[in-house]
Design an enzyme around this catalytic site. Structure first.
Site, PDB file in Angstrom:
ATOM      1  N   LEU A 101       0.904  -1.159   0.000  1.00 29.15           N
ATOM      2  CA  LEU A 101       0.000   0.000   0.000  1.00 29.15           C
ATOM      3  C   LEU A 101       0.934   1.198   0.000  1.00 29.15           C
ATOM      4  CD1 LEU A 101      -2.910  -0.163   2.617  1.00 29.15           C
ATOM      5  CD2 LEU A 101      -3.079  -0.209   0.148  1.00 29.15           C
ATOM      6  N   ASP A 102       0.636   2.185  -0.828  1.00 30.21           N
ATOM      7  CA  ASP A 102       1.514   3.352  -0.903  1.00 30.21           C
ATOM      8  C   ASP A 102       1.693   4.013   0.455  1.00 30.21           C
ATOM      9  OD1 ASP A 102       1.421   3.007  -3.624  1.00 30.21           O
ATOM     10  OD2 ASP A 102      -0.141   4.515  -3.900  1.00 30.21           O
ATOM     11  N   TYR A 103       2.783   4.726   0.578  1.00 35.70           N
ATOM     12  CA  TYR A 103       3.086   5.544   1.769  1.00 35.70           C
ATOM     13  C   TYR A 103       1.905   6.457   2.105  1.00 35.70           C
ATOM     14  CZ  TYR A 103       5.858   8.877   4.541  1.00 35.70           C
ATOM     15  OH  TYR A 103       6.353   9.680   5.534  1.00 35.70           O
ATOM     16  N   THR A 105      -1.263   6.078   1.161  1.00 32.36           N
ATOM     17  CA  THR A 105      -2.561   5.383   1.157  1.00 32.36           C
ATOM     18  C   THR A 105      -2.757   4.732   2.518  1.00 32.36           C
ATOM     19  OG1 THR A 105      -2.386   4.906  -1.208  1.00 32.36           O
ATOM     20  CG2 THR A 105      -3.903   3.538   0.044  1.00 32.36           C
TER      21      THR A 105
END
Ligand code: URA
Length: 242
Positions: A101-103, A105
């Site tokens: 999961l993105d930083y 998100t």
């Protein structure tokens, strides 16, 4: 009964591939006997030695984390940023995140020390649904939402058809809240899909992964999956169409 290379990898000795190499090279003993057969099955009662050292077997563990934004989904970070492992300070096992999961998100991410489980869930052929809630800058039209539903062209190819539903709009602020369900897991996929139709995402949260959701949890909370949930996730993965 588990395959020998899996047990060695799960114990954190080395990767499964390297464990296979060690087995073939005759460096692995089961109950005192050298085993070079890759498919060999072992139980928790078997004594396994790698290079003469007894392997302490790790029990598989499975956790769900409600990741806040500003946290990297890796086990370490060379820039010193907070990682998902910081939410498990007492964890003796070597766990790692299932996918990314993105930083920036937030939302649901699984962590485990069970490499086989992680690989199964991440395999593109198993197509597990992931549900995201996106806040967009600007309000996409019905036609633009349809483009996302059919699939849009990204630099790494067309996206598969997605379920996309506008949940609410704020005309004053010119934002929309959109629910997006995809089963692919390409890097920054949801953000790139919305950029492709001209509506950058201001906020993104993963609400659901298969049947697992965040109901009753707050950001930063962790909970262990029940054995039933683990079994259901495995079954879900292998019954998805390829
Ligand atoms: N899609 C994104 O753009 N970011 C995520 O973290 C996950 C899916």
């Amino acid at each position: 009964m588990e395959r020998l290379q899996k047990v060695i990898a799960q114990a954190g000795v080395t990767s499964r591939r390297k464990a296979e190499g060690l087995i073939k090279e005759g460096k692995v003993k089961v109950n005192g006997k050298v085993v070079t057969e890759l498919g060999t099955k072992v139980t928790t009662n078997d004594e396994i030695q790698v290079n003469g050292v007894t392997v302490e077997k790790a029990e598989p563990v499975y956790f769900l984390l409600y990741k806040p934004t500003g946290v990297i989904s890796a086990v370490s970070d060379d820039k010193g940023r907070k990682t998902v492992l910081d939410f498990f300070p007492e964890m003796p096992e070597r766990i790692y995140p299932v996918g990314r999961l993105d930083y920036d998100t937030s939302g649901l991410i699984l962590l485990t020390n069970d490499g086989e489980f992680a690989n199964t869930l991440m395999h593109p052929k198993y197509q597990i649904d992931k549900v995201y809630i996106a806040k967009t800058e600007g309000i996409p039209t019905r036609e633009e939402i349809k483009r996302l539903q059919k699939g849009v062209k990204l630099e790494d190819g067309m996206t598969a058809p997605a379920k996309v539903k506008v949940l609410s709009i704020d005309k004053k602020k010119q934002t929309a809240i959109v629910q997006v369900t995809i089963h692919e897991g390409r890097n920054r996929q949801v953000r790139r899909m919305f950029e492709a139709i001209g509506y950058p995402i201001k906020k993104l949260k993963r609400e659901q992964y298969g049947f697992l959701n965040l109901i009753g949890m707050n950001t930063g909370d962790i909970r262990e999956l029940s054995p039933k949930e683990v079994k259901r996730m495995r079954a879900l993965a292998v019954t998805q169409p390829s």
